[in-house]
Write an enzyme that holds these catalytic residues in place. Structure first.
Site, PDB file in Angstrom:
ATOM      1  N   HIS A 184      41.827  33.004  23.055  1.00 15.82           N
ATOM      2  CA  HIS A 184      42.453  31.902  21.749  1.00 15.82           C
ATOM      3  C   HIS A 184      43.854  32.209  22.250  1.00 15.82           C
ATOM      4  O   HIS A 184      44.539  32.827  21.957  1.00 15.82           O
ATOM      5  CB  HIS A 184      41.946  32.860  20.611  1.00 15.82           C
ATOM      6  CG  HIS A 184      39.823  32.758  20.196  1.00 15.82           C
ATOM      7  ND1 HIS A 184      39.227  33.928  20.233  1.00 15.82           N
ATOM      8  CD2 HIS A 184      39.525  31.730  20.806  1.00 15.82           C
ATOM      9  CE1 HIS A 184      37.964  33.020  20.042  1.00 15.82           C
ATOM     10  NE2 HIS A 184      38.133  31.656  21.091  1.00 15.82           N
ATOM     11  N   GLU A 187      46.630  33.896  19.481  1.00 13.42           N
ATOM     12  CA  GLU A 187      46.114  35.728  19.625  1.00 13.42           C
ATOM     13  C   GLU A 187      47.153  36.289  20.959  1.00 13.42           C
ATOM     14  O   GLU A 187      47.255  36.753  21.606  1.00 13.42           O
ATOM     15  CB  GLU A 187      44.829  36.241  19.933  1.00 13.42           C
ATOM     16  CG  GLU A 187      43.688  35.436  18.788  1.00 13.42           C
ATOM     17  CD  GLU A 187      42.045  35.346  19.643  1.00 13.42           C
ATOM     18  OE1 GLU A 187      42.260  35.678  20.390  1.00 13.42           O
ATOM     19  OE2 GLU A 187      41.583  34.776  18.339  1.00 13.42           O
ATOM     20  N   ARG A 242      43.816  27.841  18.530  1.00 18.42           N
ATOM     21  CA  ARG A 242      42.953  28.293  18.670  1.00 18.42           C
ATOM     22  C   ARG A 242      42.262  27.845  20.689  1.00 18.42           C
ATOM     23  O   ARG A 242      42.062  28.902  20.920  1.00 18.42           O
ATOM     24  CB  ARG A 242      41.494  28.898  17.926  1.00 18.42           C
ATOM     25  CG  ARG A 242      39.989  29.761  18.587  1.00 18.42           C
ATOM     26  CD  ARG A 242      39.396  29.960  17.313  1.00 18.42           C
ATOM     27  NE  ARG A 242      38.015  30.157  17.666  1.00 18.42           N
ATOM     28  CZ  ARG A 242      37.441  31.571  17.389  1.00 18.42           C
ATOM     29  NH1 ARG A 242      37.982  32.262  16.933  1.00 18.42           N
ATOM     30  NH2 ARG A 242      36.072  32.051  18.363  1.00 18.42           N
ATOM     31  N   HIS A 313      40.703  40.025  22.595  1.00 18.84           N
ATOM     32  CA  HIS A 313      41.361  39.028  20.891  1.00 18.84           C
ATOM     33  C   HIS A 313      42.453  39.897  20.098  1.00 18.84           C
ATOM     34  O   HIS A 313      42.315  41.218  20.108  1.00 18.84           O
ATOM     35  CB  HIS A 313      40.059  38.798  20.768  1.00 18.84           C
ATOM     36  CG  HIS A 313      39.476  37.609  21.971  1.00 18.84           C
ATOM     37  ND1 HIS A 313      39.226  36.665  21.118  1.00 18.84           N
ATOM     38  CD2 HIS A 313      38.647  38.048  22.728  1.00 18.84           C
ATOM     39  CE1 HIS A 313      38.303  35.897  22.511  1.00 18.84           C
ATOM     40  NE2 HIS A 313      37.997  36.772  23.085  1.00 18.84           N
ATOM     41  N   GLU A 387      39.576  42.983  19.297  1.00 20.54           N
ATOM     42  CA  GLU A 387      40.129  43.076  18.368  1.00 20.54           C
ATOM     43  C   GLU A 387      41.303  43.729  17.863  1.00 20.54           C
ATOM     44  O   GLU A 387      41.042  45.051  18.346  1.00 20.54           O
ATOM     45  CB  GLU A 387      39.517  42.464  17.020  1.00 20.54           C
ATOM     46  CG  GLU A 387      38.081  41.712  17.707  1.00 20.54           C
ATOM     47  CD  GLU A 387      38.353  40.219  17.927  1.00 20.54           C
ATOM     48  OE1 GLU A 387      39.701  39.695  17.508  1.00 20.54           O
ATOM     49  OE2 GLU A 387      37.547  39.793  18.562  1.00 20.54           O
TER      50      GLU A 387
HETATM   51  O1  0X9 Z   1      35.367  35.057  17.029  1.00 19.86           O
HETATM   52  C1  0X9 Z   1      35.291  35.112  18.411  1.00 19.86           C
HETATM   53  O2  0X9 Z   1      36.179  34.555  19.736  1.00 19.86           O
HETATM   54  C2  0X9 Z   1      36.243  36.548  18.268  1.00 19.86           C
HETATM   55  N1  0X9 Z   1      36.868  37.032  17.641  1.00 19.86           N
HETATM   56  S1  0X9 Z   1      37.908  36.016  17.082  1.00 19.86           S
HETATM   57  O3  0X9 Z   1      39.119  36.431  15.594  1.00 19.86           O
HETATM   58  N2  0X9 Z   1      39.429  36.840  18.248  1.00 19.86           N
HETATM   59  O4  0X9 Z   1      38.080  34.576  17.364  1.00 19.86           O
HETATM   60  C3  0X9 Z   1      34.602  37.666  18.570  1.00 19.86           C
HETATM   61  C4  0X9 Z   1      34.379  37.634  20.084  1.00 19.86           C
HETATM   62  C5  0X9 Z   1      34.548  38.675  20.808  1.00 19.86           C
HETATM   63  N3  0X9 Z   1      34.633  38.862  21.874  1.00 19.86           N
HETATM   64  C6  0X9 Z   1      33.964  39.198  22.873  1.00 19.86           C
HETATM   65  N4  0X9 Z   1      32.446  39.829  22.367  1.00 19.86           N
HETATM   66  N5  0X9 Z   1      33.433  38.511  23.709  1.00 19.86           N
HETATM   67 ZN    ZN Z   2      39.521  35.585  19.602  1.00 22.38          ZN
END
Ligand code: 0X9
Ligand code: ZN
Length: 773
Positions: A184, A187, A242, A313, A387
């Site tokens: 992303h 980030e 993003r 992230h 995160e």
């Molecule tokens: O939405 C997402 O992809 C992640 N949160 S973010 O705010 N950084 O966009 C959460 C998913 C976490 N990623 C994995 N489990 N690989």
């Molecule tokens: Zn992310």
């Protein structure tokens, strides 16, 4: 001069004199054991005679030139006031160095500077895609023996997706740890953090023994910028971009690469990802439709040595294990729990910053097509998402001053996990803790778990080795399967007063044998056969007099009920009692398919009260139970507690036996065993009561508790054991004699428990045998 300084000088004088140093050559010291050479000079001296030599010795000169004959030009260090004596004696010399201490100080300063600050100024600010790339090159240039640059492939816009491979030359075929940042684009902290880890590995390999050991054991593969097109765009145009920069052909741009991975892609589309091109979580037209995910898929697939992956992230401070696409627990849920807790704890230990850990789906939100679901689900890699800071004060625009602390704590988590993987290539676990006390003459079963960590277990390879007593052969048995990674092991029955020694063993597909405890037979566990008697035992299959709800309870829903539970992410689907058992006490029955928050505890406390237990006169009564508690679902997770109290006066006064939560172990569901010794809390009377209180007093959270297999045991004294009853049959006869002889000639008859089998064991056995015991 302070008293302390004076004392040290006196000590130095004494030491110097004591070691034969000449008084005139006393060097000053300013810390214990550290000699100083203020004003001492380094001279090149023309030694013309043995008289010159005597003069030099007398003034405390110290020879620097090794192998010197004592005649001709020789280098000496001399005390500050020595030159006059040399001049008077007519000795010729040249001054090479005027102050030896200054040289020593300069050297120490240089060492300290390079040790203490490895020049982390690069991390004082965020760096763009070219600067990160150049930094990777500089790390490789500094340590080509440790680091190399690799290319994963090209992004949609043709930018290089590159990485740095870091490992030492020690060992070969090492397991690999794969870290990636900046799927992303906005980030930014994730690119800096992954590069910081690369920096730390490369630049402290020589000075940090822990890093040294990790690079000798692992290959680290770090891809700091998975989405260079998007990252460039956040620098040039839109700081909060993003996705990648796919032209979706409908005036919208971007696919969320972290919804584009091909494991359960688009599964449960409501919320887990979007089919709408303008959405921030647009999953693309097909799994791996995006070059950024497709090239990483091929690159990971070509590297079966990868055993652990973290997709980094920001923000929210979370440690996220599988799954993202479903609330179902993955086959390795137990392993993920152990590692989640360890990683979060290690992160906390660095700067005291809390990261909440748990499955992605329930800890952050449903998300399908995420990278770590694919690495775990498709590649059998232990896949995580993380995160980083913060929790929303600055969000994606995390102040640069937090780059280093954030990276340091993430390194704390990752390095903990790497060390855990080294220590637990295959991981045998006894979830209820090792069995230390068993009842006489009956087999004892206990649960065992076998997890993969850096290696996969060979199916069916788990063995229990057990023997009765401290000598003789261990007999092996195969624990029965009780689910994906769960087994039930059975210890043999043994007479009261005896002990059963045991250990577990399993093999990996790569040929590794692991023991629990480490060391196997020599480190075996011991279960003492005590005459533990069951005083009370309730599996909640029938009504044995518990009270659900007491005066003073305030909960408006989720009151304790006894039934066969309907599971949610927060509540068990099955009771704890093995089949045919189905029932347990739990807080509120919902409907099949109901929401996670349906019938959870709301608005206050609900109490489950035991019947009166008569423990008067009992020796060491112990109360044990299996409990389930979850407060980590929904909003405001980790705000509530479950408490267990015990009363010796029929519920008039209460003493706390345990508090579960509000955070930490036991707050994320799952059946866990707990027991406590009654006498350590209250006097065992005829009016013992126990109560379980689930309390929802924190805001908005989902609270569920359950209790099963409640039991009370106590100890009774064993009759004396007969050691000559060698086969533990309960009677002494000629078979014991023959069995002893067999073990004796096999070297397994340490009758007197002195660690070896020898003739003394034979005589001691005979004596006991003919004495009748
Ligand atoms: O939405 C997402 O992809 C992640 N949160 S973010 O705010 N950084 O966009 C959460 C998913 C976490 N990623 C994995 N489990 N690989
Ligand atoms: Zn992310």
């Amino acid at each position: 001069m302070s008293h302390r300084r004076l004392l040290l000088v006196l000590v130095a004088v004494v030491i110097w004199a004591g070691t034969g140093g000449a008084g005139a050559g006393v060097a000053q010291i300013d810390q214990p054991g550290k000699v100083r050479y203020d004003g001492h000079k380094l001279l090149r001296v023309q030694v013309a005679s043995s008289r010159d030599q005597l003069t030099l010795d007398a003034i405390g000169a110290r020879l620097w030139t090794c192998g010197g004959t004592g005649v001709g030009p020789v280098d000496y260090s001399v005390p500050p006031d020595a030159l006059q004596a040399l001049d008077l004696a007519g000795i010729k010399y040249a001054i090479l160095q005027n102050d030896i201490q200054a040289l020593i100080d300069a050297e120490a300063a240089h060492i300290a500077a390079s040790n203490q600050q490895r020049g982390l100024s690069w991390f004082a600010d965020y760096k763009d895609v070219d600067q990160i790339s150049a930094y990777v090159d500089s790390l490789v240039a500094q340590r080509p023996d440790l680091a190399s640059r690799f290319i994963v492939g090209l992004s949609l816009q043709g930018n290089e997706v590159y990485g740095i491979r870091i490992t030492s030359t020690v060992g070969s075929n090492k397991p690999a740890i794969f870290l990636n940042g900046l799927q992303h684009a906005r980030e930014w902290i994730t690119g800096m953090t992954t590069i910081y880890i690369a920096d730390r590995l490369v630049r402290t390999y020589d000075s940090d023994t822990a890093v040294h050991a990790l690079l000798d054991h692992f290959e680290f593969l770090i891809v700091p910028v998975v989405n260079p097109d998007g990252y460039i765009y956040t620098w040039s145009t839109d700081r909060l971009w993003r996705k990648n920069r796919r032209n979706n052909g409908d005036t919208t741009f971007g696919v969320d690469t972290n919804r584009n991975w091909g494991y359960q892609w688009g599964q449960l589309p409501q919320g887990g990802s979007s089919g709408t091109t303008s959405s921030e979580t647009y999953r693309g037209t097909a799994p791996f439709s995006e070059p950024e995910t497709a090239i990483l898929r091929d690159w990971v697939t070509a590297r079966p040595q990868i055993i652990f992956h973290v997709d980094v992230h920001s923000y929210s401070q979370l440690v996220l294990s599988a799954w993202g696409y479903t609330s179902q627990l993955p086959p390795d849920a137990g392993l993920f729990d152990v590692m989640n807790a360890g990683i979060a704890q290690a992160i906390l230990a660095v700067h005291g910053v809390t990261y909440v850990a748990g499955p992605t789906y329930t800890t952050i939100y449903p998300a399908n097509g995420v990278s770590s679901d694919w690495t775990y689900g498709d590649r059998n890699i232990l896949g995580w998402g993380m995160e980083l800071r913060d929790t929303g004060q600055f969000g994606f625009i995390l102040p640069a001053a937090q780059i280093i602390p954030t990276a340091e704590e993430v390194w704390g988590g990752i390095s903990w996990e790497a060390n855990w993987l080294i220590a637990n290539a295959l991981y045998i676990r006894i979830p209820g803790g090792p069995v230390t006390a068993i009842t006489p003459d009956a087999p004892t079963t206990f649960p065992v778990e076998l997890f993969r960590a850096s290696q996969l277990p060979t199916p069916g390879s788990l063995r229990l080795f057990a023997r009765i007593g401290a000598s003789g052969m261990f007999t092996q048995s195969t624990p029965s399967s009780a689910g994906a990674n769960q087994f039930t092991a059975t210890l043999p029955g043994a007479p009261c007063g005896q002990s059963v020694q045991y250990y577990l063993e399993a093999q990996s597909t790569a040929g590794l044998t692991v023991d629990y405890p480490t060391g196997g037979a020599s480190a075996r566990l011991v279960a003492t056969v005590t005459n533990t008697t069951s005083v009370f035992s309730d599996d909640f299959e029938t009504n044995m007099g518990w009270t659900a709800g007491v005066t003073g309870d305030t909960a408006v829903s989720g009151q304790w009920v006894r039934a066969d539970p309907i599971g949610t992410a927060a509540q068990p689907e099955d009771d704890h009692t093995p089949a045919p058992g189905t029932q347990c006490y739990f807080t509120g029955q919902g409907t099949v398919g109901g929401a996670v928050g349906q019938a959870d505890v709301d608005g206050g406390r609900t109490t489950l009260l035991s019947p009166r237990l008569d423990l008067a006169g009992r020796t060491n009564p112990v109360i044990g139970y299996w409990r389930w508690y979850s407060n980590n679902q929904g909003s405001a997770p980790g705000a509530d507690i479950l408490v267990v109290d015990v009363s010796g006066d029929d519920g008039v006064t209460w003493t706390r036996a345990e508090t579960v939560g509000p955070t930490g172990p036991g707050t994320t569901g799952g059946w866990l065993y707990h027991e406590f010794a009654v006498s350590s809390l209250v006097t065992p009377t005829a009016n013992i009561r126990v109560r379980f209180i689930a309390d929802d007093s924190g805001a908005g959270s989902i609270v569920e508790a359950a209790v099963d297999d409640f039991r009370v045991t106590a100890t009774v004294t064993c009759p004396p054991v007969c050691p000559a009853d060698w086969n533990h049959s309960g009677s002494l006869n000629s078979q014991d004699f023959f069995d002893f002889l067999t073990d004796f000639f096999a070297g397994n008859a340490d009758f007197n428990n002195n660690g070896t089998t020898n003739s003394q064991d034979f005589f001691d056995f005979l004596t006991a045998f003919f004495a009748g015991c």
